[in-house]
Write an enzyme that holds these catalytic residues in place. Structure first.
Site, PDB file in Angstrom:
ATOM      1  N   GLU A   1       0.769  -5.435  10.802  1.00 57.58           N
ATOM      2  CA  GLU A   1       0.389  -4.026  10.778  1.00 57.58           C
ATOM      3  C   GLU A   1       1.297  -3.334  11.791  1.00 57.58           C
ATOM      4  OE1 GLU A   1      -1.662  -2.523   8.797  1.00 57.58           O
ATOM      5  OE2 GLU A   1      -3.069  -4.030   8.038  1.00 57.58           O
TER       6      GLU A   1
ATOM      7  N   HIS B   1       2.641  -4.078   6.623  1.00 54.36           N
ATOM      8  CA  HIS B   1       1.727  -2.958   6.391  1.00 54.36           C
ATOM      9  C   HIS B   1       1.795  -2.020   7.590  1.00 54.36           C
ATOM     10  CE1 HIS B   1      -0.693  -4.613   2.936  1.00 54.36           C
ATOM     11  NE2 HIS B   1       0.016  -5.664   3.306  1.00 54.36           N
TER      12      HIS B   1
ATOM     13  N   HIS C   1       0.851  -1.192   0.000  1.00 58.01           N
ATOM     14  CA  HIS C   1       0.000   0.000   0.000  1.00 58.01           C
ATOM     15  C   HIS C   1       0.886   1.240   0.000  1.00 58.01           C
ATOM     16  CE1 HIS C   1      -3.357  -2.713   1.644  1.00 58.01           C
ATOM     17  NE2 HIS C   1      -3.524  -2.503   0.359  1.00 58.01           N
TER      18      HIS C   1
ATOM     19  N   GLU D   1       2.113   3.459   3.019  1.00 59.32           N
ATOM     20  CA  GLU D   1       2.655   2.756   4.185  1.00 59.32           C
ATOM     21  C   GLU D   1       4.179   2.708   4.086  1.00 59.32           C
ATOM     22  OE1 GLU D   1       0.248  -0.823   4.314  1.00 59.32           O
ATOM     23  OE2 GLU D   1      -1.594   0.363   4.308  1.00 59.32           O
TER      24      GLU D   1
HETATM   25 ZN    ZN Z   1      -1.640  -1.926   3.954  1.00 61.96          ZN
END
Ligand code: ZN
Length: 424
Positions: free
Chosen positions: A387, A314, A180, A183
């Site tokens: 994350e 992420h 992404h 990020e």
């Molecule tokens: Zn992500």
């Protein structure tokens, strides 16, 4: 499409609107000053099913923590969620916050990070860093490519292992980052892995043993087009997807909904091209996804997948997530009780090492076409989604100051070691 500080009101200028924001103004959905893209804290979505419903409303889910969600929503989406009985608290105008975070008065040149965040690697700096590493450690590091992005940028990969030029019969591990666009901390995470397993070779006993016994692959950016777009002009765009144009004039596929395993199966992605979780017109329609899939497929040697472990990094929420995302079930087609227990055991061990929270991916909300579902579903690779920092934080969730790079990437050294140790 991005809208830049456009408000639904015609009366108030953007500057006045921002002033109202910072003085603690709150608005209801009916308020005419509700921003076109509002950052909201959502309360009341206390189950995975309720959070899946929020995600399916088409909002941009930034992070989930302790049952609360941070989302970017249109006035219509916010009103709809309130109509479902959820509590939404407006945190600010997403576009104004982006503009303010982008450096304001002091702008750097296009394609560099905004002033104060120069410690982050641009695409060109990332490529240069990999090349410098390979030339400084030619016995254990080699750079190649897994393919090209939509706009034609090379997607480099670095292999780190003893006798790096030969394909030895050693278990392999893959780390992927920056799927992404916004990020950016994750690119630094992959570069931290590269730095540690090259500079530490011969002096750090654990690093040396891992490099001797395994083959470590690192892809620091799976979405170079998006990453470059996100910082163009010295202002953050808050961009998530890749940069493929869509048939309706919008741009971008969410590549973490585009992988070719149960693609679009379960209401865990959007068919709307303008959605932040648009799955693409077909499975693996994104060239960045095909590059990753083709590389992983190429590691099937003599009928056996060589890659045994994988982490896709992420931001944000400080979570360790494991498959499956497409179903709430722990045991299902493609996942036995023993296999799930192993995911949970290694996942919890990693979470204990970095202070994150470990859970099955769908405990957040349902996703389909994700990289980790594909890695396990197609290749039986022990695959996790991390994350990273912070636990929450609105705009700073994606753009922590560069002073956080070292503490937040070294924080995962132990988890990386655990993953490598379990890649057997
Ligand atoms: Zn992500």
């Amino acid at each position: 499409m991005l809208s830049k500080r456009r408000w639904t009101t015609t009366g108030a200028g953007a500057a006045a609107a921002v002033l109202v924001l910072v003085t603690g103004w709150q608005a209801s959905a009916a308020d005419e000053r509700t921003p076109e893209r509002g950052l909201y804290q959502v309360r009341g979505a206390d189950t995975a099913a309720a959070r899946t419903d929020v995600d399916r409303a088409g909002v941009d889910v930034l992070g989930v923590r302790d049952g609360g969600m941070e989302v970017v929503a249109s006035p219509e989406q916010a009103a709809g969620l309130r109509g479902q009985g959820l509590t939404l608290t407006l945190q600010g105008d997403w576009d104004a916050l982006l503009a303010a975070r982008g450096g304001g008065l002091s702008r750097t040149a296009a394609a560099d990070f905004p002033a104060g965040d120069e410690g982050y690697h641009t695409y060109a700096e990332m490529v240069a860093a990999l090349r410098e590493t390979a030339s400084a450690h030619p016995e254990i590091a080699a750079v190649s490519s897994i393919g090209s992005s939509h706009e034609g940028r090379d997607i480099p990969i670095i292999k780190i292992s003893d006798n790096v030029a030969s394909d030895e019969d050693e278990p392999e591990v893959l780390f992927t980052c920056n799927m992404h666009a916004r990020e950016h901390l994750t690119t630094e995470m992959c570069l931290r892995i590269v730095e540690r397993f090259t500079a530490g070779y011969g002096s750090d006993a654990g690093v040396t043993a891992a490099v001797d016994a395994k083959e470590i692959w690192v892809v620091p950016s799976q979405n170079p087009d998006g990453a470059e777009f996100d910082i163009a002009g010295g202002e953050y765009a808050g961009w998530r997807k890749n940069r493929q144009p869509n048939s309706d004039g919008s741009v971008g596929t969410d590549t973490n909904r585009n992988f070719d395993y149960k693609w679009g199966c379960c209401g865990g992605s959007s068919t709307s091209p303008s959605s932040e979780t648009y799955r693409g017109p077909s499975a693996a329609s994104a060239p960045e996804v095909r590059a990753v899939q083709d590389f992983v497929g190429s590691r099937v040697v003599g009928g056996t997948q060589q890659i045994k472990g994988h982490i896709d990094f992420h931001t944000f929420s400080e979570l360790v997530l494991w498959p499956f995302g497409h179903t709430y079930d722990t045991v299902t087609d493609g996942m036995t009780a023993e296999e799930y227990a192993r995911f949970e055991s290694v996942g919890e061990e990693m979470a204990a090492s970095n202070g994150y929270t470990g859970q099955q991916s769908s405990a957040l909300y349902v996703t389909d076409g994700s990289i980790s579902d594909w890695m396990w579903g197609e290749h039986k690779i022990l695959s996790y989604c991390f994350e990273m920092y912070p636990a929450g934080g609105g705009i700073d969730g994606f753009y922590p100051p560069d002073e956080q790079i070292v503490p937040q990437t070294t924080r995962n050294d132990g988890a990386v070691d655990i993953l490598i140790a379990n890649a057997t």
